[in-house]
Design a protein around this motif. Sequence first.
Motif, PDB file in Angstrom:
ATOM      1  N   PRO A  14       0.844  -1.260  -0.017  1.00  0.00           N
ATOM      2  CA  PRO A  14       0.399   0.352   0.184  1.00  0.00           C
ATOM      3  C   PRO A  14       0.823   1.236   0.444  1.00  0.00           C
ATOM      4  CG  PRO A  14      -0.735  -1.513   1.632  1.00  0.00           C
ATOM      5  CD  PRO A  14       0.219  -2.439   1.357  1.00  0.00           C
ATOM      6  N   ASP A  15       2.061   1.482   0.317  1.00  0.00           N
ATOM      7  CA  ASP A  15       2.905   2.312   0.496  1.00  0.00           C
ATOM      8  C   ASP A  15       3.888   2.935  -0.920  1.00  0.00           C
ATOM      9  OD1 ASP A  15       4.537   0.581   1.068  1.00  0.00           O
ATOM     10  OD2 ASP A  15       5.529   1.227   2.500  1.00  0.00           O
ATOM     11  N   GLY A  16       4.205   1.266  -1.522  1.00  0.00           N
ATOM     12  CA  GLY A  16       4.418   1.754  -2.659  1.00  0.00           C
ATOM     13  C   GLY A  16       6.084   2.045  -2.820  1.00  0.00           C
ATOM     14  N   ARG A  17       6.032   1.251  -1.819  1.00  0.00           N
ATOM     15  CA  ARG A  17       7.738   1.236  -1.631  1.00  0.00           C
ATOM     16  C   ARG A  17       7.957  -0.870  -1.566  1.00  0.00           C
ATOM     17  NH1 ARG A  17       9.792   4.741   1.941  1.00  0.00           N
ATOM     18  NH2 ARG A  17      11.629   3.871   0.960  1.00  0.00           N
ATOM     19  N   THR A  18       7.408  -1.726  -1.896  1.00  0.00           N
ATOM     20  CA  THR A  18       7.921  -2.576  -2.154  1.00  0.00           C
ATOM     21  C   THR A  18       7.868  -2.553  -3.859  1.00  0.00           C
ATOM     22  OG1 THR A  18       6.388  -3.824  -0.628  1.00  0.00           O
ATOM     23  CG2 THR A  18       7.515  -5.216  -2.756  1.00  0.00           C
ATOM     24  N   PRO A  19       9.393  -3.264  -4.644  1.00  0.00           N
ATOM     25  CA  PRO A  19       9.482  -3.157  -5.179  1.00  0.00           C
ATOM     26  C   PRO A  19       8.113  -3.778  -6.288  1.00  0.00           C
ATOM     27  CG  PRO A  19      11.590  -2.866  -4.548  1.00  0.00           C
ATOM     28  CD  PRO A  19      10.428  -3.265  -3.565  1.00  0.00           C
ATOM     29  N   VAL A  20       8.672  -3.854  -7.400  1.00  0.00           N
ATOM     30  CA  VAL A  20       7.243  -4.153  -8.638  1.00  0.00           C
ATOM     31  C   VAL A  20       7.527  -4.563  -9.776  1.00  0.00           C
ATOM     32  CG1 VAL A  20       5.758  -4.561  -7.461  1.00  0.00           C
ATOM     33  CG2 VAL A  20       5.753  -2.866  -9.029  1.00  0.00           C
ATOM     34  N   GLY A  21       7.581  -4.917 -10.754  1.00  0.00           N
ATOM     35  CA  GLY A  21       7.897  -4.707 -12.395  1.00  0.00           C
ATOM     36  C   GLY A  21       9.177  -5.459 -13.014  1.00  0.00           C
ATOM     37  N   ALA A  22      10.091  -3.841 -13.738  1.00  0.00           N
ATOM     38  CA  ALA A  22      10.996  -4.857 -14.056  1.00  0.00           C
ATOM     39  C   ALA A  22      12.093  -4.456 -13.147  1.00  0.00           C
ATOM     40  CB  ALA A  22      10.976  -3.351 -15.429  1.00  0.00           C
ATOM     41  N   VAL A  23      13.237  -4.932 -14.124  1.00  0.00           N
ATOM     42  CA  VAL A  23      15.013  -5.283 -13.804  1.00  0.00           C
ATOM     43  C   VAL A  23      15.030  -5.073 -11.995  1.00  0.00           C
ATOM     44  CG1 VAL A  23      16.130  -3.709 -14.907  1.00  0.00           C
ATOM     45  CG2 VAL A  23      14.557  -2.750 -14.030  1.00  0.00           C
ATOM     46  N   ASP A  24      13.470  -6.319 -11.399  1.00  0.00           N
ATOM     47  CA  ASP A  24      13.599  -6.734 -10.106  1.00  0.00           C
ATOM     48  C   ASP A  24      13.273  -5.636  -9.731  1.00  0.00           C
ATOM     49  OD1 ASP A  24      13.771  -9.287 -10.971  1.00  0.00           O
ATOM     50  OD2 ASP A  24      16.194  -9.105  -9.769  1.00  0.00           O
ATOM     51  N   GLY A  25      12.297  -4.776 -10.044  1.00  0.00           N
ATOM     52  CA  GLY A  25      11.935  -3.034  -9.605  1.00  0.00           C
ATOM     53  C   GLY A  25      12.781  -2.683  -9.064  1.00  0.00           C
ATOM     54  N   ASN A  26      14.367  -2.078  -9.174  1.00  0.00           N
ATOM     55  CA  ASN A  26      14.921  -1.445  -9.178  1.00  0.00           C
ATOM     56  C   ASN A  26      14.997   0.188  -9.999  1.00  0.00           C
ATOM     57  OD1 ASN A  26      16.364  -3.340  -7.217  1.00  0.00           O
ATOM     58  ND2 ASN A  26      17.227  -4.190  -8.443  1.00  0.00           N
ATOM     59  N   HIS A  27      14.191  -0.079 -10.869  1.00  0.00           N
ATOM     60  CA  HIS A  27      14.100   1.327 -11.641  1.00  0.00           C
ATOM     61  C   HIS A  27      13.491   2.165 -10.924  1.00  0.00           C
ATOM     62  CE1 HIS A  27      12.868   3.448 -15.200  1.00  0.00           C
ATOM     63  NE2 HIS A  27      14.098   3.135 -15.636  1.00  0.00           N
ATOM     64  N   GLY A  28      12.720   1.868 -10.164  1.00  0.00           N
ATOM     65  CA  GLY A  28      11.963   3.243  -9.586  1.00  0.00           C
ATOM     66  C   GLY A  28      12.932   3.742  -8.354  1.00  0.00           C
ATOM     67  N   SER A  29      13.959   2.928  -8.171  1.00  0.00           N
ATOM     68  CA  SER A  29      14.823   3.643  -7.211  1.00  0.00           C
ATOM     69  C   SER A  29      15.881   4.071  -8.097  1.00  0.00           C
ATOM     70  CB  SER A  29      15.707   2.083  -5.880  1.00  0.00           C
ATOM     71  OG  SER A  29      14.473   1.372  -5.341  1.00  0.00           O
ATOM     72  N   TRP A  30      16.248   3.676  -8.870  1.00  0.00           N
ATOM     73  CA  TRP A  30      17.693   4.497  -9.963  1.00  0.00           C
ATOM     74  C   TRP A  30      17.352   5.807 -10.206  1.00  0.00           C
ATOM     75  CZ3 TRP A  30      18.258  -0.143 -13.631  1.00  0.00           C
ATOM     76  CH2 TRP A  30      18.853  -1.174 -13.363  1.00  0.00           C
ATOM     77  N   VAL A  31      15.758   6.137 -10.610  1.00  0.00           N
ATOM     78  CA  VAL A  31      15.292   7.036 -10.833  1.00  0.00           C
ATOM     79  C   VAL A  31      15.201   8.093  -9.577  1.00  0.00           C
ATOM     80  CG1 VAL A  31      13.036   8.041 -11.483  1.00  0.00           C
ATOM     81  CG2 VAL A  31      13.716   5.812 -13.020  1.00  0.00           C
ATOM     82  N   ALA A  32      14.534   7.443  -8.973  1.00  0.00           N
ATOM     83  CA  ALA A  32      14.399   8.500  -7.575  1.00  0.00           C
ATOM     84  C   ALA A  32      15.790   9.143  -7.076  1.00  0.00           C
ATOM     85  CB  ALA A  32      13.128   7.321  -6.000  1.00  0.00           C
ATOM     86  N   SER A  33      16.686   8.242  -6.852  1.00  0.00           N
ATOM     87  CA  SER A  33      18.420   8.355  -6.135  1.00  0.00           C
ATOM     88  C   SER A  33      18.251   9.706  -6.991  1.00  0.00           C
ATOM     89  CB  SER A  33      18.949   7.095  -6.754  1.00  0.00           C
ATOM     90  OG  SER A  33      19.320   6.813  -7.591  1.00  0.00           O
ATOM     91  N   LEU A  34      18.514   9.606  -8.165  1.00  0.00           N
ATOM     92  CA  LEU A  34      18.958  10.888  -8.927  1.00  0.00           C
ATOM     93  C   LEU A  34      18.334  12.322  -9.638  1.00  0.00           C
ATOM     94  CD1 LEU A  34      19.684   9.230 -13.176  1.00  0.00           C
ATOM     95  CD2 LEU A  34      21.298  10.353 -11.638  1.00  0.00           C
ATOM     96  N   ALA A  35      17.084  11.666  -8.481  1.00  0.00           N
ATOM     97  CA  ALA A  35      15.882  13.192  -8.423  1.00  0.00           C
ATOM     98  C   ALA A  35      16.471  13.833  -7.194  1.00  0.00           C
ATOM     99  CB  ALA A  35      14.679  12.608  -8.532  1.00  0.00           C
TER     100      ALA A  35
END
Length: 442
Positions: free
Chosen positions: A107-128
């Motif tokens: 529910p909090d959106g913090r469990t990675p899902v989807g492509a490249v084992d869910g890491n993609h969202g973390s990579w994006v957020a770290s650059l921002a």
Amino acid sequence: MRRRLTAAAAALVATALLVGAAPEIDDQVDVEHVGVDETTEVEETPAPDPVRAKEYWLDDYGVEDAWKSSKGAGVRIAVIDTGVGREPEEFQGAVVDGTDVSGMGSPDGRTPVGAVDGNHGSWVASLAASRGTGKGTGMIGVAPEAEILSISVGFGSSVTVPFDEQIATAMRWAVDHGADVINLSLTTNSAGWDESWDDAFLYAFENDVVVVVAAGNRGSGTSRVGAPATIPGVLTVAGVDRNGEASVEASTQGITIGVSAPSEELLGVSADGDLVQWNGTSGAAPIVAGVAALIRSAHPELDAVNVINRIIRTARPADDATAVPDPLYGYGLVDAEAAVTEDVPLVSVNPMGSLADWVRLYRRADAIPAPVPTATPVEIAPLPRAEVPTRPSSPLLPSRETLLYGSLPLMGGTMGGILIALGVTVAVRRIRLARASRTSSR
């Protein structure tokens, strides 16, 4: 309408190389999504700040100079992606809220899902907006004091919620939870988009949100920009290499590109805290989203339209650009310091176009409903029946009246008189003949 999306669902436009992490990176990188054939380990350098030294865009694109005026405090960046991991130190205190719209995450959106084992969202957020792990060390984002909203979306056949519906829901949730900037590091294989996106993106624009999207990568099979990069009003970001030249694999082209940013030899923090080197306009977009956050923090009086205008008007011209805007570079290479500090005339319309106008033009059959009466109709009595018009006639010709009341009776009387006269004449003649006959017989 459901569309076939690039890489079987949607292209999260990235490629990755692991920096000092577990050897199972070859299994973590989905080649179908990221468009690379292999990954390689990069040995960590035991320098005082080995990570910060690799973030060349901080110096080359004016980010460190922009920090003298702003670091993004008070601004929220919504990352609509695979979810931002809980473990990395770089996200401690940065992620303030989140949700899942895929039906697969937490529910909090913090469990990675989807492509490249869910890491993609973390990579994006770290650059921002990653915080860094210490003074002068650890990966730090372009807007290290901005807040992050983590909205997880899912891709692929296992996801039960349609992709178009996920994005529309995510956009509305981000706006309703205070997003000032929305980052979408994903693309589709179509220039068009589902009609549900009309309302979702209009909702963001009408609520003064800057929407930053990735242009897509040739290496992922995208030769030209696709939605959402084709939606009027969004700031579409293309990618360049370390020399500021359009990336051959990690960018694409199109007339909707607004600005360019680094898309090669980027760094990213994975959901488990590992650091990776990766490529793609998925990384170029959050760099620009971070710049938008710096502007919004330094100039809170500016609306989204003028934030976008500042970014494109202060961009540095690309050396091999052929026009402005250019289909490879847009208005040029992003310059964070200039975007934050220079005097830029105010504008009243979005230089990247108007989605509202597009909807009126291309969805007008649905956009213009039948008029609804606003008052009770007034009843008007029927007019009297008109007299049958008479055909014009010559006075020399008989009319109905003259025939009925003049000519016919006259003719009848005349004929009767003639008949009587003939009868009298015959009778007189017979009498005369009879007298003549009697006289001759004597």
